[in-house]
Design a protein around this motif. Sequence first.
Motif, PDB file in Angstrom:
ATOM      1  N   ILE A  17     119.117  63.518 115.494  1.00  0.00           N
ATOM      2  CA  ILE A  17     118.270  63.734 114.910  1.00  0.00           C
ATOM      3  C   ILE A  17     116.798  62.740 114.789  1.00  0.00           C
ATOM      4  CG2 ILE A  17     119.443  65.628 113.260  1.00  0.00           C
ATOM      5  CD1 ILE A  17     117.792  63.618 110.751  1.00  0.00           C
ATOM      6  N   CYS A  18     115.808  62.881 114.854  1.00  0.00           N
ATOM      7  CA  CYS A  18     114.525  61.925 115.517  1.00  0.00           C
ATOM      8  C   CYS A  18     114.607  60.739 113.905  1.00  0.00           C
ATOM      9  CB  CYS A  18     113.245  62.428 115.052  1.00  0.00           C
ATOM     10  SG  CYS A  18     111.807  61.040 115.375  1.00  0.00           S
ATOM     11  N   VAL A  19     115.106  59.491 112.940  1.00  0.00           N
ATOM     12  CA  VAL A  19     114.722  59.034 112.105  1.00  0.00           C
ATOM     13  C   VAL A  19     113.950  59.342 111.589  1.00  0.00           C
ATOM     14  CG1 VAL A  19     116.721  58.109 113.385  1.00  0.00           C
ATOM     15  CG2 VAL A  19     114.181  56.822 113.518  1.00  0.00           C
ATOM     16  N   TYR A  20     112.161  59.234 113.048  1.00  0.00           N
ATOM     17  CA  TYR A  20     110.984  59.745 112.046  1.00  0.00           C
ATOM     18  C   TYR A  20     110.745  60.774 111.877  1.00  0.00           C
ATOM     19  CZ  TYR A  20     106.115  58.352 111.508  1.00  0.00           C
ATOM     20  OH  TYR A  20     105.456  57.555 110.679  1.00  0.00           O
ATOM     21  N   CYS A  21     110.348  61.910 112.909  1.00  0.00           N
ATOM     22  CA  CYS A  21     109.980  63.210 111.811  1.00  0.00           C
ATOM     23  C   CYS A  21     111.474  64.411 111.657  1.00  0.00           C
ATOM     24  CB  CYS A  21     109.779  63.789 113.241  1.00  0.00           C
ATOM     25  SG  CYS A  21     110.529  64.562 114.977  1.00  0.00           S
ATOM     26  N   ALA A  47     117.681  53.082 117.788  1.00  0.00           N
ATOM     27  CA  ALA A  47     117.233  54.295 117.214  1.00  0.00           C
ATOM     28  C   ALA A  47     117.106  54.868 117.973  1.00  0.00           C
ATOM     29  CB  ALA A  47     116.424  53.957 116.535  1.00  0.00           C
ATOM     30  N   ILE A  48     117.720  56.857 117.606  1.00  0.00           N
ATOM     31  CA  ILE A  48     117.453  57.574 117.833  1.00  0.00           C
ATOM     32  C   ILE A  48     115.750  58.480 117.877  1.00  0.00           C
ATOM     33  CG2 ILE A  48     118.201  60.623 118.108  1.00  0.00           C
ATOM     34  CD1 ILE A  48     120.923  58.856 117.597  1.00  0.00           C
ATOM     35  N   LEU A  49     115.579  58.749 118.733  1.00  0.00           N
ATOM     36  CA  LEU A  49     113.938  59.282 118.073  1.00  0.00           C
ATOM     37  C   LEU A  49     113.731  60.387 119.244  1.00  0.00           C
ATOM     38  CD1 LEU A  49     112.035  55.604 118.662  1.00  0.00           C
ATOM     39  CD2 LEU A  49     112.731  57.328 116.416  1.00  0.00           C
ATOM     40  N   CYS A  50     112.851  61.577 118.945  1.00  0.00           N
ATOM     41  CA  CYS A  50     112.119  62.106 119.882  1.00  0.00           C
ATOM     42  C   CYS A  50     111.474  61.708 120.672  1.00  0.00           C
ATOM     43  CB  CYS A  50     111.442  63.431 119.284  1.00  0.00           C
ATOM     44  SG  CYS A  50     110.249  63.102 118.373  1.00  0.00           S
ATOM     45  N   PRO A  51     110.914  62.327 121.896  1.00  0.00           N
ATOM     46  CA  PRO A  51     110.017  61.740 122.943  1.00  0.00           C
ATOM     47  C   PRO A  51     108.633  61.390 122.278  1.00  0.00           C
ATOM     48  CG  PRO A  51     111.049  63.900 123.806  1.00  0.00           C
ATOM     49  CD  PRO A  51     111.732  63.405 122.629  1.00  0.00           C
ATOM     50  N   ASN A  52     108.189  62.525 121.803  1.00  0.00           N
ATOM     51  CA  ASN A  52     106.542  61.733 121.049  1.00  0.00           C
ATOM     52  C   ASN A  52     106.912  60.340 120.082  1.00  0.00           C
ATOM     53  OD1 ASN A  52     105.671  63.886 122.579  1.00  0.00           O
ATOM     54  ND2 ASN A  52     106.087  65.470 120.291  1.00  0.00           N
ATOM     55  N   THR A  64     108.315  49.373 114.277  1.00  0.00           N
ATOM     56  CA  THR A  64     109.495  49.100 114.545  1.00  0.00           C
ATOM     57  C   THR A  64     110.171  49.089 112.937  1.00  0.00           C
ATOM     58  OG1 THR A  64     109.392  47.354 116.282  1.00  0.00           O
ATOM     59  CG2 THR A  64     111.668  47.758 115.239  1.00  0.00           C
ATOM     60  N   ASP A  65     110.060  47.782 112.048  1.00  0.00           N
ATOM     61  CA  ASP A  65     110.304  48.169 110.437  1.00  0.00           C
ATOM     62  C   ASP A  65     110.986  49.671 109.630  1.00  0.00           C
ATOM     63  OD1 ASP A  65     107.669  47.652 110.421  1.00  0.00           O
ATOM     64  OD2 ASP A  65     107.682  46.071 108.339  1.00  0.00           O
ATOM     65  N   VAL A  66     109.501  50.240 110.059  1.00  0.00           N
ATOM     66  CA  VAL A  66     109.726  51.024 109.012  1.00  0.00           C
ATOM     67  C   VAL A  66     110.942  52.716 110.510  1.00  0.00           C
ATOM     68  CG1 VAL A  66     108.617  53.712 109.477  1.00  0.00           C
ATOM     69  CG2 VAL A  66     107.530  51.172 108.684  1.00  0.00           C
ATOM     70  N   ILE A  67     110.809  52.549 111.542  1.00  0.00           N
ATOM     71  CA  ILE A  67     111.582  53.025 112.138  1.00  0.00           C
ATOM     72  C   ILE A  67     113.617  52.524 112.034  1.00  0.00           C
ATOM     73  CG2 ILE A  67     113.637  53.108 114.598  1.00  0.00           C
ATOM     74  CD1 ILE A  67     110.848  54.780 114.096  1.00  0.00           C
ATOM     75  N   GLU A  73     118.322  54.115 106.253  1.00  0.00           N
ATOM     76  CA  GLU A  73     118.897  54.903 104.430  1.00  0.00           C
ATOM     77  C   GLU A  73     119.775  56.102 104.788  1.00  0.00           C
ATOM     78  OE1 GLU A  73     114.953  57.459 103.599  1.00  0.00           O
ATOM     79  OE2 GLU A  73     114.831  54.927 102.589  1.00  0.00           O
ATOM     80  N   ARG A  74     119.911  56.884 104.563  1.00  0.00           N
ATOM     81  CA  ARG A  74     120.806  58.055 104.303  1.00  0.00           C
ATOM     82  C   ARG A  74     119.383  59.210 103.626  1.00  0.00           C
ATOM     83  NH1 ARG A  74     124.857  61.635 103.840  1.00  0.00           N
ATOM     84  NH2 ARG A  74     125.490  62.480 101.885  1.00  0.00           N
ATOM     85  N   ARG A  75     119.705  59.816 104.217  1.00  0.00           N
ATOM     86  CA  ARG A  75     118.648  61.401 103.742  1.00  0.00           C
ATOM     87  C   ARG A  75     119.152  62.580 103.608  1.00  0.00           C
ATOM     88  NH1 ARG A  75     114.472  60.239 107.954  1.00  0.00           N
ATOM     89  NH2 ARG A  75     115.289  59.932 109.738  1.00  0.00           N
ATOM     90  N   ASP A  76     118.877  62.971 102.505  1.00  0.00           N
ATOM     91  CA  ASP A  76     119.800  64.585 102.549  1.00  0.00           C
ATOM     92  C   ASP A  76     118.410  65.489 103.081  1.00  0.00           C
ATOM     93  OD1 ASP A  76     122.567  63.877 101.890  1.00  0.00           O
ATOM     94  OD2 ASP A  76     122.288  62.906 100.292  1.00  0.00           O
ATOM     95  N   VAL A  77     118.860  66.726 103.725  1.00  0.00           N
ATOM     96  CA  VAL A  77     117.867  68.105 103.273  1.00  0.00           C
ATOM     97  C   VAL A  77     117.852  69.352 102.486  1.00  0.00           C
ATOM     98  CG1 VAL A  77     117.250  69.632 104.829  1.00  0.00           C
ATOM     99  CG2 VAL A  77     118.525  67.450 106.091  1.00  0.00           C
TER     100      VAL A  77
END
Length: 161
Positions: A17-21, A47-52, A64-67, A73-77
């Motif tokens: 998944i995109c790490v940002y969105c 890092a894996i990102l969507c094209p946008n 970059t530090d945010v990415i 960070e482990r995230r749960d949906v």
Amino acid sequence: MAGIAYRKLALEHYPKICVYCGFGISEILEVAHLDQNRSNNDLSNLAILCPNCHKMHDIGLIPTDVIKLMRDERRDVNWKLRIKDAPQKAVITKGTEGLRIAAQKAVKNRDSKAAAQKAVETRRRNREIEIAEDLLQLRGAKNEEGDAPTISLSEVKNALA
């Protein structure tokens, strides 16, 4: 690592998944080089990102530090946050009669898809039977010399195509 091995490495190591969105269609996702050096294929630089989001990172809109932080960070949906009152909203919006009709449409659509899949399989099976019958007739036929003709594997494959 040469070529696109960095993509495989990143997709095997990080969630797809995109790490940002959070966008998650893996065929569309891109692997970003965080230092923008494409020859640095170290896993910590990927890092894996969507094209946008990839483009926004490349032009400095996403630091970059945010990415890195979001990547590591482990995230749960938690879908409960999104659908906590969905049933109540559906009843208000559509009413109970509207929900019943929507459920009937869903069942009909599912049944139509199953019928279409069955029809495709039946046509394929019937075509295979026709080809087998044609091949048996051909095998039983005699050529001008009185010999049964031979059938090559490529002819069979072409007939099945």
